[in-house]
Design an enzyme around this catalytic site. Structure first.
Site, PDB file in Angstrom:
ATOM      1  N   SER A 136     -86.628  41.711  11.524  1.00  0.00           N
ATOM      2  CA  SER A 136     -86.892  40.432  11.733  1.00  0.00           C
ATOM      3  C   SER A 136     -88.334  40.105  12.308  1.00  0.00           C
ATOM      4  CB  SER A 136     -85.682  39.548  12.575  1.00  0.00           C
ATOM      5  OG  SER A 136     -85.821  38.339  12.912  1.00  0.00           O
ATOM      6  N   TYR A 149     -80.024  40.003  20.305  1.00  0.00           N
ATOM      7  CA  TYR A 149     -80.552  39.992  18.706  1.00  0.00           C
ATOM      8  C   TYR A 149     -82.066  40.872  18.744  1.00  0.00           C
ATOM      9  CZ  TYR A 149     -81.457  38.523  14.017  1.00  0.00           C
ATOM     10  OH  TYR A 149     -81.879  38.427  12.892  1.00  0.00           O
TER      11      TYR A 149
HETATM   12  N1  LIG Z   1     -81.501  33.911   8.340  1.00  0.00           N
HETATM   13  C1  LIG Z   1     -82.547  34.047   9.256  1.00  0.00           C
HETATM   14  O1  LIG Z   1     -83.372  33.333   9.735  1.00  0.00           O
HETATM   15  C2  LIG Z   1     -83.217  35.789   9.373  1.00  0.00           C
HETATM   16  C3  LIG Z   1     -84.492  36.122   9.886  1.00  0.00           C
HETATM   17  C4  LIG Z   1     -84.702  37.423  10.226  1.00  0.00           C
HETATM   18  C5  LIG Z   1     -83.705  38.372   9.698  1.00  0.00           C
HETATM   19  N2  LIG Z   1     -82.504  37.961   9.351  1.00  0.00           N
HETATM   20  C6  LIG Z   1     -81.751  39.147   9.063  1.00  0.00           C
HETATM   21  O2  LIG Z   1     -81.348  39.036   7.529  1.00  0.00           O
HETATM   22  C7  LIG Z   1     -80.183  39.683   7.425  1.00  0.00           C
HETATM   23  C8  LIG Z   1     -79.171  38.871   6.719  1.00  0.00           C
HETATM   24  O3  LIG Z   1     -79.028  37.683   7.470  1.00  0.00           O
HETATM   25  P1  LIG Z   1     -78.424  36.384   6.978  1.00  0.00           P
HETATM   26  O4  LIG Z   1     -79.431  35.265   7.702  1.00  0.00           O
HETATM   27  O5  LIG Z   1     -78.476  36.348   5.475  1.00  0.00           O
HETATM   28  O6  LIG Z   1     -77.051  35.914   7.432  1.00  0.00           O
HETATM   29  P2  LIG Z   1     -75.614  35.901   7.099  1.00  0.00           P
HETATM   30  O7  LIG Z   1     -75.654  34.910   5.774  1.00  0.00           O
HETATM   31  O8  LIG Z   1     -74.841  35.518   8.156  1.00  0.00           O
HETATM   32  O9  LIG Z   1     -75.265  37.571   6.429  1.00  0.00           O
HETATM   33  C9  LIG Z   1     -75.031  38.478   7.208  1.00  0.00           C
HETATM   34  C10 LIG Z   1     -74.336  39.441   6.263  1.00  0.00           C
HETATM   35  O10 LIG Z   1     -73.982  40.614   7.176  1.00  0.00           O
HETATM   36  C11 LIG Z   1     -72.513  41.004   6.733  1.00  0.00           C
HETATM   37  N3  LIG Z   1     -72.151  41.434   7.940  1.00  0.00           N
HETATM   38  C12 LIG Z   1     -72.010  40.937   9.262  1.00  0.00           C
HETATM   39  N4  LIG Z   1     -71.416  42.135  10.079  1.00  0.00           N
HETATM   40  C13 LIG Z   1     -71.207  43.061   9.400  1.00  0.00           C
HETATM   41  C14 LIG Z   1     -70.632  44.598   9.426  1.00  0.00           C
HETATM   42  N5  LIG Z   1     -70.067  44.876  10.649  1.00  0.00           N
HETATM   43  N6  LIG Z   1     -70.370  45.087   8.233  1.00  0.00           N
HETATM   44  C15 LIG Z   1     -70.715  44.774   7.217  1.00  0.00           C
HETATM   45  N7  LIG Z   1     -71.442  43.614   7.097  1.00  0.00           N
HETATM   46  C16 LIG Z   1     -71.426  42.675   7.840  1.00  0.00           C
HETATM   47  C17 LIG Z   1     -72.067  39.370   6.345  1.00  0.00           C
HETATM   48  O11 LIG Z   1     -70.787  39.574   6.008  1.00  0.00           O
HETATM   49  P3  LIG Z   1     -69.359  39.748   6.359  1.00  0.00           P
HETATM   50  O12 LIG Z   1     -69.022  38.750   7.570  1.00  0.00           O
HETATM   51  O13 LIG Z   1     -68.493  39.427   4.959  1.00  0.00           O
HETATM   52  O14 LIG Z   1     -69.388  41.012   6.861  1.00  0.00           O
HETATM   53  C18 LIG Z   1     -73.083  38.950   5.585  1.00  0.00           C
HETATM   54  O15 LIG Z   1     -73.003  39.089   4.341  1.00  0.00           O
HETATM   55  C19 LIG Z   1     -79.697  40.211   9.025  1.00  0.00           C
HETATM   56  O16 LIG Z   1     -79.715  41.378   9.304  1.00  0.00           O
HETATM   57  C20 LIG Z   1     -80.267  39.082   9.672  1.00  0.00           C
HETATM   58  O17 LIG Z   1     -80.593  39.604  11.010  1.00  0.00           O
HETATM   59  C21 LIG Z   1     -82.126  36.704   9.281  1.00  0.00           C
END
Ligand SMILES: NC(=O)c1ccc[n+]([C@@H]2O[C@H](COP(=O)([O-])OP(=O)(O)OC[C@H]3O[C@@H](n4cnc5c(N)ncnc54)[C@H](OP(=O)(O)O)[C@@H]3O)[C@@H](O)[C@H]2O)c1
Length: 251
Positions: A136, A149
């Site tokens: 991120s 985080y």
């Molecule tokens: N959204 C943003 O602004 C942003 C910005 C920078 C980076 N990111 C990063 O991008 C990635 C995806 O995030 P997102 O924004 O798309 O959020 P999200 O929709 O909440 O997706 C998170 C995913 O991780 C899975 N997950 C969480 N804990 C887990 C575990 N212990 N084992 C296996 N799967 C797990 C969740 O599925 P389940 O709950 O079904 O397990 C879900 O599929 C993350 O690493 C986040 O930190 C996001």
């Protein structure tokens, strides 16, 4: 997605919602055979019949190894992995909860390490493959409320830097993905205006384009990235003054 992609097979974690889900859908639409993992089988099932769904908790190292072995048995050698499983909770500076910090580190950082340990021996033995994970822009610097985080994401960027040169000599490409704000369930809890907010399908498109170009760092949106990099380059007194004024007192 237009044009042929350089992979026949891929494994995506964090695939049930958000950025990971859109990466799976776009790879599948382009003809890549994809295995998708997250903890929720019901949400994975909504990805459609063409996707191999492997429910998995990435904090369980043995389960990650078993999952990858099963994926390769079913799909053949995996050419691309995208480790996107992640969690986020805002933290007030006077409310440090070690349990939350440990949970965030074991999911975001050790989750990647566990999956890496599963895929690296097989890929390096083949001398081919592309390994990526989602860190991120929050890993560029410490930001208010991101005390649990941000360090996990800084660690993921550092991890990629540690591994890239050696892995390249073994025929493996390492990529680290640094998105800005993306509208997903993870950011839905934010009670502030998110600058340069991007939709997850656009984040997935930029991620896949960067991976196809075999870039080491895939960071977007570029304007936000440029602002953060400039901020990071400032001396600390000025950096903290700007963060206090424009982040802490902006609400
Ligand atoms: N959204 C943003 O602004 C942003 C910005 C920078 C980076 N990111 C990063 O991008 C990635 C995806 O995030 P997102 O924004 O798309 O959020 P999200 O929709 O909440 O997706 C998170 C995913 O991780 C899975 N997950 C969480 N804990 C887990 C575990 N212990 N084992 C296996 N799967 C797990 C969740 O599925 P389940 O709950 O079904 O397990 C879900 O599929 C993350 O690493 C986040 O930190 C996001």
């Amino acid at each position: 997605m237009a044009g042929a992609l350089p992979w026949k097979t891929a494994w995506v974690t964090g695939a049930s919602t958000g950025i990971g889900r859109d990466i799976v859908l776009q790879l599948t639409a382009a003809g890549v055979k994809v295995a998708a993992s997250a903890r929720s089988p019901d949400k994975l099932a909504m990805l459609g019949e063409g996707v191999l769904t492997i429910p998995l908790d990435v904090t369980d190292a043995a389960a990650c190894k078993a999952a990858f072995e099963r994926i390769e048995t079913e799909l053949g050698p995996v050419e691309l992995v995208v480790f996107g499983a992640g969690t986020y909770a805002p933290v007030a500076a006077d409310k440090i909860d070690p349990t939350l910090f440990a949970h965030t580190m074991s999911t975001n950082y050790m989750g990647v390490v566990n999956c890496l340990a599963a895929v690296a021996p097989r890929m390096t033995a083949r001398g081919a493959g592309q390994i990526s994970w989602i860190a991120s822009v929050a890993g560029f610097m410490g930001l208010p409320k991101a005390a649990a985080y941000g360090p996990t994401k800084a660690a993921l960027i550092n991890l990629a830097e540690c591994l890239e040169p050696e892995m390249k000599l073994k025929g493996i490409t390492i990529s680290v993905i640094n998105p800005g704000f993306v509208a997903t369930p993870l950011t839905a809890q934010n009670d502030f205006e998110m600058p340069f907010l991007m939709q997850p399908d656009e984040a997935a498109r930029r991620t896949i384009a960067g991976l196809a170009a075999r870039r080491f760092e895939i960071a977007y949106p570029w304007r936000f990235v440029a602002i953060l990099r400039a901020l990071r380059a400032l001396p600390y007194p000025l950096f903290f003054r700007l963060i206090t004024r424009f982040v802490l007192k902006a609400k």
